[in-house]
Design a protein around this motif. Sequence first.
Motif, PDB file in Angstrom:
ATOM      1  N   GLU A  78      -3.641  -1.249  -1.918  1.00  0.00           N
ATOM      2  CA  GLU A  78      -3.770   0.041  -2.648  1.00  0.00           C
ATOM      3  C   GLU A  78      -5.215   0.518  -2.604  1.00  0.00           C
ATOM      4  O   GLU A  78      -5.486   1.701  -2.370  1.00  0.00           O
ATOM      5  N   THR A  79      -6.149  -0.408  -2.832  1.00  0.00           N
ATOM      6  CA  THR A  79      -7.580  -0.072  -2.794  1.00  0.00           C
ATOM      7  C   THR A  79      -7.963   0.352  -1.375  1.00  0.00           C
ATOM      8  O   THR A  79      -8.719   1.306  -1.184  1.00  0.00           O
ATOM      9  N   SER A  81      -6.055   1.713   0.882  1.00  0.00           N
ATOM     10  CA  SER A  81      -5.510   3.047   1.110  1.00  0.00           C
ATOM     11  C   SER A  81      -6.373   4.117   0.427  1.00  0.00           C
ATOM     12  O   SER A  81      -6.693   5.152   1.021  1.00  0.00           O
ATOM     13  N   THR A  82      -6.787   3.839  -0.813  1.00  0.00           N
ATOM     14  CA  THR A  82      -7.644   4.776  -1.557  1.00  0.00           C
ATOM     15  C   THR A  82      -8.962   4.989  -0.816  1.00  0.00           C
ATOM     16  O   THR A  82      -9.429   6.134  -0.663  1.00  0.00           O
ATOM     17  N   LYS A 113       4.867  -4.263   2.442  1.00  0.00           N
ATOM     18  CA  LYS A 113       3.608  -3.812   1.843  1.00  0.00           C
ATOM     19  C   LYS A 113       2.704  -3.210   2.928  1.00  0.00           C
ATOM     20  O   LYS A 113       2.080  -2.170   2.716  1.00  0.00           O
ATOM     21  N   LEU A 117       1.473   0.702   3.405  1.00  0.00           N
ATOM     22  CA  LEU A 117       0.067   1.095   3.596  1.00  0.00           C
ATOM     23  C   LEU A 117      -0.069   2.022   4.795  1.00  0.00           C
ATOM     24  O   LEU A 117      -0.715   3.075   4.727  1.00  0.00           O
ATOM     25  N   GLU A 120       1.235   5.422   4.040  1.00  0.00           N
ATOM     26  CA  GLU A 120       0.293   6.182   3.208  1.00  0.00           C
ATOM     27  C   GLU A 120      -0.856   6.733   4.038  1.00  0.00           C
ATOM     28  O   GLU A 120      -1.262   7.883   3.868  1.00  0.00           O
TER      29      GLU A 120
ATOM     30  N   LYS B 149      -8.327  -0.085 -13.382  1.00  0.00           N
ATOM     31  CA  LYS B 149      -8.014   0.348 -12.022  1.00  0.00           C
ATOM     32  C   LYS B 149      -8.732   1.668 -11.717  1.00  0.00           C
ATOM     33  O   LYS B 149      -9.318   1.842 -10.653  1.00  0.00           O
ATOM     34  N   ASN B 153     -11.582   2.301  -8.973  1.00  0.00           N
ATOM     35  CA  ASN B 153     -11.454   3.367  -7.964  1.00  0.00           C
ATOM     36  C   ASN B 153     -12.602   4.363  -8.051  1.00  0.00           C
ATOM     37  O   ASN B 153     -13.101   4.829  -7.038  1.00  0.00           O
TER      38      ASN B 153
END
Lengths: 156, 174
Positions: A78-79, A81-82, A113, A117, A120, B149, B153
């Motif tokens: 997730e990080t 992807s961000t 998963k 990714l 995304e 979180k 971020n």
Amino acid sequence: MTSELIILPVEKIQTETNKQIKQRKNEYGLYVSLNKPHESLESSLKKENINTQRLFFIDCVSTEQTQDKIVIHPTETETLSTAINYFLKNIPGKKYLIIDTLSTLLIYNNENKVARLIKEITEQNTKDTEIIALSPKTKGEELLNKIFNFFDEVKK
Amino acid sequence: MTFLLITIVHAQEYVSSNIDLTIPENYKKINTGEELLTSIKLLNLASTGRIDVILQFQITNPSNEIIYTKQETVAIETQANFVRTFKIPKDSEPGKYVLHAKMILPNEREVTTKESFHVENKKQKITQIIAITTTLLILTILLIINSKKHLKNYKLKRRIKRIIKNKITQNKEK
């Protein structure tokens, strides 16, 4: 935005990566390294006469976080992807994203998963962006089968 | 003339006989399984001697269903005071309950009264408190995780922005 998946034998991946960067020497690029730490990757690129001044790195190998580099563990998809999304949105002009050896992500995450990714990343609505992902053939090719559709082009 | 006299005597009896039901303040709200305490006062001022009256008690729940009935015979002369307790079943639903009392005189005349009280389910209340507390706790934990979180971020984005800015500035200077 265009996206391309290149499937190669593992020994040819670095050569192909270098070739892709060289072809875009005037553009800014984001290199997501899943194989080598930032420092050793940058020095090996320099040896190949690649100008790293226009390259940004996300290091998924190092463990130590410093102020001037972005280190993200491969489990933190997730990080990752961000960070990719934010880099691509903020780098001005035409740019590209290179992800070396996608299959490395499978060591740390399950296929779903990793596929999420990739979905995304490829679905990001960033203008003037090329996505180049490289991967050797994976065992049973389950991951590759799941992610084929997310790319505009697949080269074998 | 005789008819008029009988009517007057009956009217006097009606006024003079009464039943008074009192639920003490600290028993107005009780929990299921507990006992309801009541104070009962019977009046028979018109009577010159001892009489036996029938007392009937009924408790109705919030749905107006009878959950308890009891009948007893009490002897009174002019006045009688006594205390009665009624056990409220453990499985009673919480809400407004009514205790009805009826006094039946020997001449079959009836005098009624009622008093309401509240039943609460202590167990249900505790369960509700636990459920609310647990929900609040989970929400707080989720909020903290979410904040962490977001903070992570935010820090990441700030660093990325700075890295991009530095590199672009360096390239422009060259």
